[in-house]
Write a protein that holds these residues in place. Structure first.
Motif, PDB file in Angstrom:
ATOM      1  N   VAL A   1      41.631 -90.437  80.635  1.00 21.70           N
ATOM      2  CA  VAL A   1      42.920 -90.382  79.962  1.00 21.70           C
ATOM      3  C   VAL A   1      43.191 -91.654  79.169  1.00 21.70           C
ATOM      4  O   VAL A   1      44.110 -91.702  78.361  1.00 21.70           O
ATOM      5  N   GLU A   2      42.380 -92.689  79.345  1.00 23.66           N
ATOM      6  CA  GLU A   2      42.606 -93.949  78.659  1.00 23.66           C
ATOM      7  C   GLU A   2      42.628 -93.772  77.149  1.00 23.66           C
ATOM      8  O   GLU A   2      43.354 -94.462  76.448  1.00 23.66           O
ATOM      9  N   GLY A   3      41.834 -92.844  76.618  1.00 21.72           N
ATOM     10  CA  GLY A   3      41.805 -92.609  75.182  1.00 21.72           C
ATOM     11  C   GLY A   3      43.094 -91.999  74.674  1.00 21.72           C
ATOM     12  O   GLY A   3      43.476 -92.175  73.515  1.00 21.72           O
ATOM     13  N   LEU A   4      43.795 -91.256  75.510  1.00 21.53           N
ATOM     14  CA  LEU A   4      45.025 -90.587  75.107  1.00 21.53           C
ATOM     15  C   LEU A   4      46.241 -91.489  75.248  1.00 21.53           C
ATOM     16  O   LEU A   4      47.163 -91.437  74.449  1.00 21.53           O
ATOM     17  N   ILE A   5      46.258 -92.303  76.284  1.00 19.14           N
ATOM     18  CA  ILE A   5      47.405 -93.153  76.552  1.00 19.14           C
ATOM     19  C   ILE A   5      47.007 -94.599  76.309  1.00 19.14           C
ATOM     20  O   ILE A   5      46.033 -95.091  76.883  1.00 19.14           O
ATOM     21  N   ASP A   6      47.774 -95.302  75.468  1.00 12.32           N
ATOM     22  CA  ASP A   6      47.485 -96.703  75.183  1.00 12.32           C
ATOM     23  C   ASP A   6      48.352 -97.564  76.086  1.00 12.32           C
ATOM     24  O   ASP A   6      49.568 -97.627  75.931  1.00 12.32           O
ATOM     25  N   ILE A   7      47.726 -98.213  77.052  1.00 16.79           N
ATOM     26  CA  ILE A   7      48.448 -99.027  78.022  1.00 16.79           C
ATOM     27  C   ILE A   7      47.942-100.452  77.921  1.00 16.79           C
ATOM     28  O   ILE A   7      46.732-100.699  77.901  1.00 16.79           O
ATOM     29  N   GLU A   8      48.858-101.384  77.858  1.00 19.99           N
ATOM     30  CA  GLU A   8      48.500-102.802  77.850  1.00 19.99           C
ATOM     31  C   GLU A   8      48.701-103.355  79.249  1.00 19.99           C
ATOM     32  O   GLU A   8      49.819-103.385  79.751  1.00 19.99           O
ATOM     33  N   ASN A   9      47.658-103.777  79.880  1.00 24.78           N
ATOM     34  CA  ASN A   9      47.733-104.366  81.204  1.00 24.78           C
ATOM     35  C   ASN A   9      47.616-105.879  81.050  1.00 24.78           C
ATOM     36  O   ASN A   9      46.554-106.391  80.689  1.00 24.78           O
ATOM     37  N   PRO A  10      48.688-106.608  81.317  1.00 25.35           N
ATOM     38  CA  PRO A  10      48.623-108.068  81.136  1.00 25.35           C
ATOM     39  C   PRO A  10      47.685-108.750  82.124  1.00 25.35           C
ATOM     40  O   PRO A  10      47.231-109.858  81.878  1.00 25.35           O
ATOM     41  N   ASN A  11      47.380-108.092  83.226  1.00 25.02           N
ATOM     42  CA  ASN A  11      46.507-108.696  84.228  1.00 25.02           C
ATOM     43  C   ASN A  11      45.033-108.468  83.930  1.00 25.02           C
ATOM     44  O   ASN A  11      44.176-109.110  84.520  1.00 25.02           O
ATOM     45  N   ARG A  12      44.732-107.551  83.024  1.00 25.32           N
ATOM     46  CA  ARG A  12      43.330-107.228  82.733  1.00 25.32           C
ATOM     47  C   ARG A  12      42.754-108.286  81.812  1.00 25.32           C
ATOM     48  O   ARG A  12      43.329-108.630  80.781  1.00 25.32           O
ATOM     49  N   VAL A  13      41.623-108.803  82.177  1.00 27.68           N
ATOM     50  CA  VAL A  13      40.941-109.816  81.383  1.00 27.68           C
ATOM     51  C   VAL A  13      39.739-109.158  80.732  1.00 27.68           C
ATOM     52  O   VAL A  13      38.879-108.583  81.419  1.00 27.68           O
ATOM     53  N   ALA A  14      39.685-109.193  79.430  1.00 26.95           N
ATOM     54  CA  ALA A  14      38.559-108.606  78.723  1.00 26.95           C
ATOM     55  C   ALA A  14      37.323-109.466  78.942  1.00 26.95           C
ATOM     56  O   ALA A  14      37.370-110.695  78.803  1.00 26.95           O
ATOM     57  N   GLN A  15      36.236-108.837  79.291  1.00 31.93           N
ATOM     58  CA  GLN A  15      35.007-109.581  79.533  1.00 31.93           C
ATOM     59  C   GLN A  15      34.361-109.929  78.200  1.00 31.93           C
ATOM     60  O   GLN A  15      34.128-109.057  77.362  1.00 31.93           O
TER      61      GLN A  15
END
Length: 179
Positions: free
Chosen positions: A77-91
């Motif tokens: 579902v990630e492709g359908l819903i755009d969610i910004e997670n401030p805790n997620r660190v992009a590798q």
């Protein structure tokens, strides 16, 4: 006979585990499929015939690499819903030139605790040798008592030897007088 007429339940069945080699093989196969899909997309754009488009595609490759790092393949579902997670660190992958090997290495908690433990032990041993710890004071007191006991025992032996010498001397005199 148990309920349901069966022996045993589903919980006792043998479990199957995936080996690390199989996991690596699966990951490599997925990466290979992704590469092939990207090659097909690039080949199907029609940019090969127009030199201006080739130049633009070469310039845009750098920006696409950055975008690929930012937007990885979305699952479910990630492709359908755009969610910004401030805790997620992009590798982000670092190049060899960007690595700082000479800089100070941060120690893990266990390593820090181990070093602190060794330093505390060394401090304790120095204080112990100087006689400033409780245990060292107790040891020194015990040693003083033992020294006194040994000195007293040595004095008693010395006195006994002198007494024995004087007694044996008197006996010799008495024996010589008796003759």
């Amino acid at each position: 006979m148990p309920k349901g007429g069966r022996k045993g339940g589903h919980k006792g069945r043998a479990r199957q585990y995936t080996s690390p080699e199989e996991i690596d093989a699966q990951l490599q196969a997925e990466k290979q499929k992704a590469r092939e899909e990207e090659e097909q997309k690039e080949g199907g754009d029609g940019a090969a015939g127009d030199p201006k488009k080739e130049k633009k595609s070469l310039d845009s490759d750098e920006s696409e690499d950055e975008e690929d790092d930012y937007q990885q393949k979305r699952k479910g579902v990630e492709g359908l819903i755009d969610i910004e997670n401030p805790n997620r660190v992009a590798q982000t992958t670092k190049k060899v030139t960007q690595l700082d090997l000479d800089g100070p290495k941060e120690l893990s908690r266990r390593e820090r605790e181990e070093i602190e433990k060794q330093k505390a032990k060394e401090r304790y041993m120095k204080m112990h040798l100087a006689g400033k710890t409780e245990q060292a004071k107790a040891d020194l007191a015990r040693l003083a008592i033992i020294r006194k006991q040994r000195e007293e025992a040595a004095r008693k032996k010395e006195e006994e030897r002198k007494d024995d010498a004087t007694l044996s001397g008197k006996r010799m005199q008495s024996l010589s007088l008796n003759k």
